[in-house]
Motif scaffolding. Structure first.
Motif, PDB file in Angstrom:
ATOM      1  N   PRO A 161      33.304  57.221  48.801  1.00 30.40           N
ATOM      2  CA  PRO A 161      32.673  55.897  48.841  1.00 30.40           C
ATOM      3  C   PRO A 161      31.148  55.984  48.766  1.00 30.40           C
ATOM      4  O   PRO A 161      30.520  56.888  49.315  1.00 30.40           O
ATOM      5  CB  PRO A 161      33.113  55.356  50.204  1.00 30.40           C
ATOM      6  CG  PRO A 161      34.364  56.092  50.525  1.00 30.40           C
ATOM      7  CD  PRO A 161      34.172  57.466  49.957  1.00 30.40           C
ATOM      8  N   GLY A 162      30.580  55.035  48.033  1.00 33.08           N
ATOM      9  CA  GLY A 162      29.133  54.951  47.911  1.00 33.08           C
ATOM     10  C   GLY A 162      28.533  55.820  46.841  1.00 33.08           C
ATOM     11  O   GLY A 162      27.332  55.727  46.576  1.00 33.08           O
ATOM     12  N   GLU A 178      39.554  61.264  54.079  1.00 33.29           N
ATOM     13  CA  GLU A 178      38.429  60.537  54.663  1.00 33.29           C
ATOM     14  C   GLU A 178      37.108  61.033  54.064  1.00 33.29           C
ATOM     15  O   GLU A 178      37.011  62.202  53.682  1.00 33.29           O
ATOM     16  CB  GLU A 178      38.433  60.727  56.183  1.00 33.29           C
ATOM     17  CG  GLU A 178      39.612  60.079  56.889  1.00 33.29           C
ATOM     18  CD  GLU A 178      39.655  58.572  56.735  1.00 33.29           C
ATOM     19  OE1 GLU A 178      38.653  57.964  56.257  1.00 33.29           O
ATOM     20  OE2 GLU A 178      40.693  57.985  57.080  1.00 33.29           O
ATOM     21  N   PRO A 179      36.137  60.116  53.948  1.00 30.65           N
ATOM     22  CA  PRO A 179      36.100  58.744  54.454  1.00 30.65           C
ATOM     23  C   PRO A 179      36.698  57.694  53.523  1.00 30.65           C
ATOM     24  O   PRO A 179      36.594  56.500  53.794  1.00 30.65           O
ATOM     25  CB  PRO A 179      34.606  58.499  54.628  1.00 30.65           C
ATOM     26  CG  PRO A 179      33.985  59.297  53.508  1.00 30.65           C
ATOM     27  CD  PRO A 179      34.823  60.544  53.390  1.00 30.65           C
ATOM     28  N   PHE A 180      37.349  58.114  52.450  1.00 31.58           N
ATOM     29  CA  PHE A 180      37.881  57.164  51.478  1.00 31.58           C
ATOM     30  C   PHE A 180      38.929  56.229  52.077  1.00 31.58           C
ATOM     31  O   PHE A 180      38.878  55.006  51.896  1.00 31.58           O
ATOM     32  CB  PHE A 180      38.476  57.928  50.295  1.00 31.58           C
ATOM     33  CG  PHE A 180      39.278  57.084  49.336  1.00 31.58           C
ATOM     34  CD1 PHE A 180      38.680  56.098  48.576  1.00 31.58           C
ATOM     35  CD2 PHE A 180      40.653  57.288  49.195  1.00 31.58           C
ATOM     36  CE1 PHE A 180      39.411  55.324  47.688  1.00 31.58           C
ATOM     37  CE2 PHE A 180      41.394  56.527  48.316  1.00 31.58           C
ATOM     38  CZ  PHE A 180      40.778  55.538  47.564  1.00 31.58           C
ATOM     39  N   LEU A 181      39.893  56.785  52.809  1.00 33.58           N
ATOM     40  CA  LEU A 181      41.033  55.986  53.242  1.00 33.58           C
ATOM     41  C   LEU A 181      40.642  54.865  54.199  1.00 33.58           C
ATOM     42  O   LEU A 181      41.279  53.799  54.202  1.00 33.58           O
ATOM     43  CB  LEU A 181      42.081  56.887  53.903  1.00 33.58           C
ATOM     44  CG  LEU A 181      42.725  57.936  52.993  1.00 33.58           C
ATOM     45  CD1 LEU A 181      43.677  58.813  53.792  1.00 33.58           C
ATOM     46  CD2 LEU A 181      43.453  57.280  51.829  1.00 33.58           C
ATOM     47  N   ASP A 186      34.261  47.154  48.594  1.00 35.89           N
ATOM     48  CA  ASP A 186      34.722  46.981  47.211  1.00 35.89           C
ATOM     49  C   ASP A 186      34.177  48.140  46.381  1.00 35.89           C
ATOM     50  O   ASP A 186      32.971  48.359  46.319  1.00 35.89           O
ATOM     51  CB  ASP A 186      34.209  45.644  46.680  1.00 35.89           C
ATOM     52  CG  ASP A 186      34.682  45.349  45.269  1.00 35.89           C
ATOM     53  OD1 ASP A 186      35.399  46.190  44.679  1.00 35.89           O
ATOM     54  OD2 ASP A 186      34.322  44.281  44.744  1.00 35.89           O
ATOM     55  N   HIS A 187      35.080  48.887  45.738  1.00 34.38           N
ATOM     56  CA  HIS A 187      34.661  50.024  44.918  1.00 34.38           C
ATOM     57  C   HIS A 187      34.392  49.635  43.465  1.00 34.38           C
ATOM     58  O   HIS A 187      34.114  50.508  42.639  1.00 34.38           O
ATOM     59  CB  HIS A 187      35.727  51.110  44.951  1.00 34.38           C
ATOM     60  CG  HIS A 187      36.027  51.625  46.326  1.00 34.38           C
ATOM     61  ND1 HIS A 187      35.060  52.126  47.165  1.00 34.38           N
ATOM     62  CD2 HIS A 187      37.209  51.699  47.006  1.00 34.38           C
ATOM     63  CE1 HIS A 187      35.619  52.498  48.311  1.00 34.38           C
ATOM     64  NE2 HIS A 187      36.908  52.256  48.238  1.00 34.38           N
ATOM     65  N   GLY A 188      34.505  48.358  43.159  1.00 38.66           N
ATOM     66  CA  GLY A 188      34.429  47.913  41.768  1.00 38.66           C
ATOM     67  C   GLY A 188      35.836  47.792  41.239  1.00 38.66           C
ATOM     68  O   GLY A 188      36.516  46.780  41.476  1.00 38.66           O
ATOM     69  N   PRO A 189      36.351  48.801  40.526  1.00 44.42           N
ATOM     70  CA  PRO A 189      37.760  48.759  40.106  1.00 44.42           C
ATOM     71  C   PRO A 189      38.685  48.952  41.301  1.00 44.42           C
ATOM     72  O   PRO A 189      38.278  49.478  42.349  1.00 44.42           O
ATOM     73  CB  PRO A 189      37.870  49.935  39.133  1.00 44.42           C
ATOM     74  CG  PRO A 189      36.795  50.878  39.554  1.00 44.42           C
ATOM     75  CD  PRO A 189      35.667  50.024  40.044  1.00 44.42           C
ATOM     76  N   LEU A 190      39.913  48.533  41.158  1.00 47.58           N
ATOM     77  CA  LEU A 190      40.953  48.858  42.131  1.00 47.58           C
ATOM     78  C   LEU A 190      41.262  50.345  41.974  1.00 47.58           C
ATOM     79  O   LEU A 190      41.617  50.803  40.886  1.00 47.58           O
ATOM     80  CB  LEU A 190      42.206  48.022  41.863  1.00 47.58           C
ATOM     81  CG  LEU A 190      43.427  48.313  42.744  1.00 47.58           C
ATOM     82  CD1 LEU A 190      43.160  47.953  44.195  1.00 47.58           C
ATOM     83  CD2 LEU A 190      44.655  47.553  42.211  1.00 47.58           C
ATOM     84  N   GLY A 205      43.657  46.112  49.004  1.00 40.51           N
ATOM     85  CA  GLY A 205      42.672  45.241  48.385  1.00 40.51           C
ATOM     86  C   GLY A 205      41.706  45.994  47.501  1.00 40.51           C
ATOM     87  O   GLY A 205      41.513  45.636  46.339  1.00 40.51           O
ATOM     88  N   ASN A 206      41.108  47.062  48.047  1.00 43.36           N
ATOM     89  CA  ASN A 206      40.176  47.880  47.252  1.00 43.36           C
ATOM     90  C   ASN A 206      40.824  49.146  46.711  1.00 43.36           C
ATOM     91  O   ASN A 206      40.248  49.824  45.860  1.00 43.36           O
ATOM     92  CB  ASN A 206      38.939  48.239  48.077  1.00 43.36           C
ATOM     93  CG  ASN A 206      39.273  49.105  49.287  1.00 43.36           C
ATOM     94  OD1 ASN A 206      40.430  49.228  49.688  1.00 43.36           O
ATOM     95  ND2 ASN A 206      38.241  49.683  49.899  1.00 43.36           N
TER      96      ASN A 206
END
Length: 246
Positions: A161-162, A178-181, A186-190, A205-206
């Motif tokens: 993320p980020g 982690e830390p993704f999960l 919002d990451h942009g795309p799903l 959602g994301n």
């Protein structure tokens, strides 16, 4: 845009055949035979027939099926074991692919290699080089990740993320948890991923997690995605997969 996706396969040929049959049935219903089918990686290990899985996917490729097969961490471990001198790969050198929980022994057994307890690892390696067809190794070598289509980014494990998508590392794409999960931004795309087993397909959602534990004898889940809407495929047709909290 309509895309189909299949979670981590882990040597489960019959479950993969069922997943492909479900997709073909849905394609016939909606009249979209050319829609892409994305396999999220982890073809080998733990299940009974890695050889059959790779044979099947090669046959599908050779008939022109609109398939995308992504690289997972288990695919990467398998190909590193088979030619470490050729493939410079720094992924988790602390892990031994022949360690029972990783499933490498089950994979080699599907190729007829004697992996019984007490055999020297060097002897197993030599037998594996003779047993695994060059076409299978070439197939593994050609696997990449991620793949973007429509509103989705398909990847084996996730993203950091980020970090901009163009700066993601391969180690994270095939290994991260982690830390993704736990990240809710919002990451942009799903982000459509596997790698971390869950009891059922999880839409956050994301991100969308499709690894439902086929490597441990559980279901191999198959979905169809239209935009950011998701349906699980079953013999009874489409079942909506709603974001958590909806």
């Amino acid at each position: 845009m309509r895309t189909y996706a299949i979670g981590d396969i882990h040597g489960q040929l019959e479950k993969l055949r069922r997943a492909h049959a479900l997709i073909e049935a849905d394609k016939a219903t909606v009249g979209d035979p050319g829609a892409t089918v994305v396999h999220l990686g982890d073809l080998p290990d733990r299940g009974p027939d890695t050889k059959g899985v790779i044979d099947h996917l090669i046959q599908c490729r050779d008939t022109g099926a609109p398939h995308v097969v992504l690289l997972g961490n288990h695919d990467r471990m398998m190909r590193r074991f088979l030619h470490p001198e050729k493939l410079k790969d720094n992924l988790r050198h602390d892990l031994d692919w022949l360690w029972e929980p990783l499933g490498g022994r089950a994979t080699l057994a599907s190729y007829g290699v004697d992996v019984s307890a007490g055999r020297d690892d060097l002897d197993i390696h030599a037998d594996a080089l003779d047993a695994v067809p060059a076409s299978h190794l070439a197939f593994l070598d050609d696997l990449t990740t991620p793949y973007a289509e429509g509103a989705c980014l398909f990847v084996h494990a996730g993203i950091r993320p980020g970090v901009p998508l163009e700066r993601q590392t391969l180690d994270d794409l095939v290994w991260i948890r982690e830390p993704f999960l736990s990240d809710t931004r919002d990451h942009g795309p799903l982000i459509v991923h596997g790698h971390t087993p869950v009891d059922e397909v999880m839409h956050c959602g994301n991100r969308l997690n499709l690894d439902t534990g086929a490597g441990y004898g559980e279901a191999l889940s198959t979905v169809v995605i239209e935009g950011r809407e998701v349906w699980l495929l079953s013999e009874d047709g489409r079942q909506p997969v709603l974001p958590c909290g909806v």
